[in-house]
Design a protein around this motif. Structure first.
Motif, PDB file in Angstrom:
ATOM      1  N   ASN B 444       3.755 -20.711 123.520  1.00 19.17           N
ATOM      2  CA  ASN B 444       2.988 -21.487 124.500  1.00 19.17           C
ATOM      3  C   ASN B 444       3.869 -22.293 125.442  1.00 19.17           C
ATOM      4  O   ASN B 444       3.410 -22.749 126.484  1.00 19.17           O
ATOM      5  N   ILE B 445       5.139 -22.465 125.066  1.00 21.10           N
ATOM      6  CA  ILE B 445       6.068 -23.184 125.944  1.00 21.10           C
ATOM      7  C   ILE B 445       6.554 -22.283 127.079  1.00 21.10           C
ATOM      8  O   ILE B 445       6.933 -22.752 128.147  1.00 21.10           O
ATOM      9  N   LEU B 446       6.498 -20.975 126.877  1.00 17.34           N
ATOM     10  CA  LEU B 446       7.083 -20.048 127.851  1.00 17.34           C
ATOM     11  C   LEU B 446       6.287 -20.030 129.157  1.00 17.34           C
ATOM     12  O   LEU B 446       5.057 -20.123 129.144  1.00 17.34           O
ATOM     13  N   GLU B 447       6.990 -19.858 130.245  1.00 16.89           N
ATOM     14  CA  GLU B 447       6.383 -19.819 131.579  1.00 16.89           C
ATOM     15  C   GLU B 447       5.370 -18.670 131.663  1.00 16.89           C
ATOM     16  O   GLU B 447       5.687 -17.518 131.355  1.00 16.89           O
ATOM     17  N   GLY B 448       4.143 -18.982 132.033  1.00 17.85           N
ATOM     18  CA  GLY B 448       3.143 -17.943 132.257  1.00 17.85           C
ATOM     19  C   GLY B 448       2.604 -17.325 130.985  1.00 17.85           C
ATOM     20  O   GLY B 448       1.929 -16.295 131.028  1.00 17.85           O
ATOM     21  N   VAL B 449       2.893 -17.920 129.840  1.00 17.28           N
ATOM     22  CA  VAL B 449       2.414 -17.376 128.568  1.00 17.28           C
ATOM     23  C   VAL B 449       1.407 -18.329 127.929  1.00 17.28           C
ATOM     24  O   VAL B 449       1.627 -19.549 127.908  1.00 17.28           O
ATOM     25  N   THR B 450       0.275 -17.805 127.489  1.00 14.93           N
ATOM     26  CA  THR B 450      -0.688 -18.595 126.715  1.00 14.93           C
ATOM     27  C   THR B 450      -0.975 -17.844 125.422  1.00 14.93           C
ATOM     28  O   THR B 450      -1.096 -16.610 125.425  1.00 14.93           O
ATOM     29  N   CYS B 451      -1.060 -18.582 124.335  1.00 14.96           N
ATOM     30  CA  CYS B 451      -1.243 -17.933 123.039  1.00 14.96           C
ATOM     31  C   CYS B 451      -2.226 -18.717 122.186  1.00 14.96           C
ATOM     32  O   CYS B 451      -1.984 -19.893 121.884  1.00 14.96           O
ATOM     33  N   ASN B 452      -3.345 -18.084 121.820  1.00 11.76           N
ATOM     34  CA  ASN B 452      -4.275 -18.712 120.884  1.00 11.76           C
ATOM     35  C   ASN B 452      -3.605 -18.837 119.524  1.00 11.76           C
ATOM     36  O   ASN B 452      -2.702 -18.071 119.194  1.00 11.76           O
ATOM     37  N   ARG B 453      -4.077 -19.788 118.729  1.00 14.58           N
ATOM     38  CA  ARG B 453      -3.484 -19.969 117.398  1.00 14.58           C
ATOM     39  C   ARG B 453      -3.912 -18.819 116.492  1.00 14.58           C
ATOM     40  O   ARG B 453      -4.972 -18.206 116.689  1.00 14.58           O
ATOM     41  N   ALA B 454      -3.066 -18.490 115.532  1.00 14.82           N
ATOM     42  CA  ALA B 454      -3.439 -17.514 114.496  1.00 14.82           C
ATOM     43  C   ALA B 454      -4.136 -18.292 113.387  1.00 14.82           C
ATOM     44  O   ALA B 454      -3.493 -18.934 112.565  1.00 14.82           O
ATOM     45  N   GLU B 455      -5.469 -18.236 113.391  1.00 14.84           N
ATOM     46  CA  GLU B 455      -6.220 -18.888 112.318  1.00 14.84           C
ATOM     47  C   GLU B 455      -6.095 -18.086 111.023  1.00 14.84           C
ATOM     48  O   GLU B 455      -6.193 -18.626 109.927  1.00 14.84           O
TER      49      GLU B 455
END
Lengths: 543, 543
Positions: B444-455
């Motif tokens: 999620n820190i990366l530029e242009g990257v979004t990541c939902n959490r792994a529940e």
């Protein structure tokens, strides 16, 4: 008494061809008994005992999402007599005997329906099981107690195998074709067997031979216009797989009168007949040693078959799972790969797939589901498609993979386990040979029964010349005459055999398949039961 | 930085629907990357390293019996990206590293493409492996040394299991549904999990979950007019199996913006859309916990899904293989069987098939190929057809069957092995939770990257907002933009991930799937490699 002259078989063959002219190419009439069972809603007696009917449910539900009317018709069409109606009845009788001993005229069910040696008391090969156990629990490999429990060469081999597995992880998915090191071992075993090179990249390890056969059928069959030449009688995996994949089984008849001979003239005749019906025949299935017929092909016969496939552009699908099961001194197993290479044919000349399994041979490790296919003469593009199909299921089970490598590389002279291994192997194979002979002789004495010898494999496939009265009684009972006979046999003796109609037979002839697998001390009792039953059956129905 | 607002996803969804109107129902555009690979003759680089090209052969053979032009087109259409192009490249790089260390900017390949825990160093559960070893070699069970090598309760359990196997023959084919005693144990485990009765006769033991999924697809799909509702993104086993059986994948989109939410309004919309195209939708696939998305469904959401299937007459195919893999305190796994029973629905009301596997959970025994499906709300006639399909393959491997019973009946408080078992289990699950969190935060820190959490499950499925320049470069390289990114990542870092296009994604969005399985001590290095690569990639292609 051998009442079946070549003349009569020929006449029946001719009749069957005439019948086939006016019949669809599904050749369903060759497989009559279990067909009706699976197309009609089956009576409760036919459910596996583990699947009690839930009638009220389907009744009280207006329109269930899944019904016999809206499932894949290919599934309905598929048949598998080896685990069909008779076996379901046997399972029920076994439950009844357990719940209520003495409720039947026998005290145990003898499963002669399926090549499942260890279910009848055959013991596994110690060396193989030692290695499987050590690979399942490598943590004990360097414990001192292990030396006392396992042979030194088994421990050593387990280490070798673990070192071939990335990270020694026997719990990891492997390469989709199987662990490379194990494929190397198998390829070396094939080279030692044939005297011709084998390529580990041609090996696909599978959960027994069945998934490999399905994979090839799925690859070759696009529609009912694609045909696969199969022997009649055949092992019903082939008819089942062809049905599931929507292809057409193109039957060729083995000649019972000449010891289940496979004649290329018959192959040619059936191929032309299929072509005339617009069928595009893709492959020829040959089962050697034969199932259910037990014959072992002569090498020159194999050469003719190879040339036939080469000339006609057919893939040769060689079921060679009984390669270790040969019982007669005048016959020997030769792989089709060896035969074709000995003819000077290479990758360019013949497309050949050989199937092998850990379920057969002297090891009979059916429950381990190990096996492989060796795929040769297939282009890299097509082979990549096979690799893709294998990759969808990720890999076959690792214990089965290990076992497949072991049966192709057993202990050698000088190894600590060699003596024991050889004694276990020879004990099983020589006993199987004696059982085959004893049962064959007993069957040939019976009125109206003729039985070719089992040169190999694990089965006898006697022909029963049933009286018209019995055939009429079967019709009245809405079952095939041979199924009628087998059901009567089971109810009277507890002996489970499979009707010939489950394997296919010359129309108008009736057979059953009986394994040679009951332990030797049981054979006399089986012979007596069978003889007494057959006599009373004939007394009841003799014309 | 979460750049993906619900609005943008909705807009893309709408665009994708419009695109689908003018597209065949094969929804191939959702799975772009590996498609081209398998439809075109692949370049040498794409062969598995174990399958070297044999070009000259096919060249010097005028017309080989099998070509890409005459094999089953369904096989050509089938895709399986989890073991596709990127993995083949990874295998080649690994060979190069082995042959020539230092030939690449990394010293090892990190396989984050597949849920294969033990391949990355996860250790098996001791108690389970002790029992497998003892069942493989029962001859040692009563030896004195065995007491020193195996825990007392493992020895006891091995005896119990052997007593459930007819003749104690672990090398015999079992009942086609699996050994009855083991199915009893599994049914008891399901009852303990759900608080509702389970019937051992509803259990079909299989070689992992994949063959069970194939069996249901084969049953339900008769032609391309039969549709199966599948989540997008999905685990490619489903798209592959539907393609192999000639059906139509009817996609429904999970809402990335709401944490991969599954909305019944979307199900309804897609169902109606499919119906309007003449598709007869037979079943709904739900993967919970999600693969590749990692979400865990809320119970009320599950109730809506059950009602939807009930109302629409769909079979609910519940992929519940990650039922043990839940990492967040605010979520809990509920089986669809439990949910539907808690709603008062019985056999008459809902047709439900639940898939379970020994390959996942905390045990991760992928190589053992064990699993089962629980089939409920299916009429006895149809169930008999499923039994027949199972019987064609005889049975699943016995070690896998035993393991499937063990994961549903692990050691209990007071058992000798309980403490060790619990420590091993908790150690694995808590570490997986930490790894999931660490990787999610890094992404999620990366530029242009979004990541939902792994529940739950074993994966992260980040969205990469790729610059136009990168998309153009991918087009020039004739590959999907996400495949382009993943290939670059592999070549630069040795980290193997799977492009989102292998799972399906909202058209115009790009993702990759990364497992959380590398051992914890490797995570910092992976984060660093990933971060550095992504920065340089963006620097090269930033618009």
């Amino acid at each position: 008494m051998r009442k079946f002259g070549s003349g009569r078989v020929r006449a029946l063959l001719i009749r069957s061809f005439q019948q086939k002219q006016i019949r669809s190419t599904s050749s369903s009439s060759l497989f009559s008994s279990s067909h009706s069972r699976f197309l009609s809603a089956a009576p409760a007696v036919d459910f596996p005992p583990s699947s009690p009917p839930m009638a009220d449910h389907s009744a009280s539900r207006p329109s269930p999402p899944v019904t016999l009317q809206n499932i894949n018709p290919k599934v309905l069409k598929c048949e598998y007599a080896v685990r069909g109606e008779i076996v379901t009845l046997a399972q029920r009788l076994q439950e009844e005997l357990k719940a209520n001993p003495g409720s039947h005229p026998f005290d145990e069910i003898l499963y002669c329906n399926i090549g499942n040696p260890q279910s009848l008391g055959q013991q596994p090969i110690t060396f193989f099981r030692e290695i499987l156990a050590l690979c399942d629990h490598p943590a004990i490999l360097d414990k001192s107690e292990t030396q006392g429990l396992f042979s030194a060469d088994a421990i050593e081999r387990a280490w070798e195998i673990l070192d071939q597995i990335p990270g020694r992880a026997t719990g990891a998915y492997s390469h989709s074709q199987g662990i490379k090191g194990l494929r190397d071992t198998i390829a070396a075993g094939i080279e030692a067997r044939d005297g011709y090179p084998a390529n580990p990249n041609d090996i696909f390890l599978t959960d027994g031979a069945s998934p490999a056969v399905h994979m090839m059928m799925q690859l070759l069959i696009s529609s009912e216009k694609d045909g696969i030449l199969c022997p009649i009688p055949q092992y019903p995996l082939y008819s089942a797989s062809i049905a599931l994949h929507g292809g057409t089984l193109v039957p060729y008849f083995l000649d019972e009168a000449s010891g289940w001979g496979l004649e290329t003239s018959e192959l040619k005749k059936q191929l032309e007949d299929a072509k005339s019906k617009g069928i595009n025949v893709r492959a020829l299935v040959v089962i050697n040693p034969g199932n259910p017929t037990g014959q072992v092909l002569a090498e020159d016969n194999q050469r003719q078959i190879v040339d036939f496939c080469k000339q006609e552009g057919l893939v040769l699908l060689a079921d060679e799972v009984y390669q270790e099961n040969v019982y007669v001194p005048d016959k020997e197993f030769h792989s089709f790969k060896k035969v074709s290479r000995s003819m000077g044919y290479g990758e360019q000349d013949i497309s050949l797939v050989s199937f092998q399994s850990v379920s057969k041979g002297y090891y009979g490790e059916c429950g381990k589901r190990g096996g492989y296919m060796e795929v040769t003469g297939i282009s890299p593009e097509v082979r990549e498609q096979i690799y893709k199909m294998a990759s969808v299921n990720l890999c076959s089970n690792i214990s089965g993979q290990i076992l497949a490598s072991l049966v192709m590389s057993p202990p050698k002279v000088g190894d600590e386990s060699y003596e024991m291994y050889l004694a276990e192997k020879d004990g099983i194979l020589s006993s199987l040979a004696r059982r085959a002979k004893a049962l064959e002789e007993a069957l040939n004495i019976l009125e109206g029964v003729t039985c070719n010898r089992a040169e190999g494999a694990m089965y006898l496939f006697p022909c029963i010349n049933l009286p018209q009265k019995a055939i009429k009684a079967a019709e009245a009972a809405k079952t095939a005459p041979d199924a009628f006979y087998c059901r009567r046999l089971l109810n009277a003796t507890g002996v489970v055999v499979v009707p010939g109609s489950g394997f296919g037979q010359v129309p108008g002839t009736w057979h059953f398949r009986c394994t040679i697998l009951p332990q030797e001390d049981k054979i006399p009792a089986i012979v007596t039961r069978l003889t007494d039953f057959h006599k009373s059956f004939m007394d009841e129905f003799r014309d």
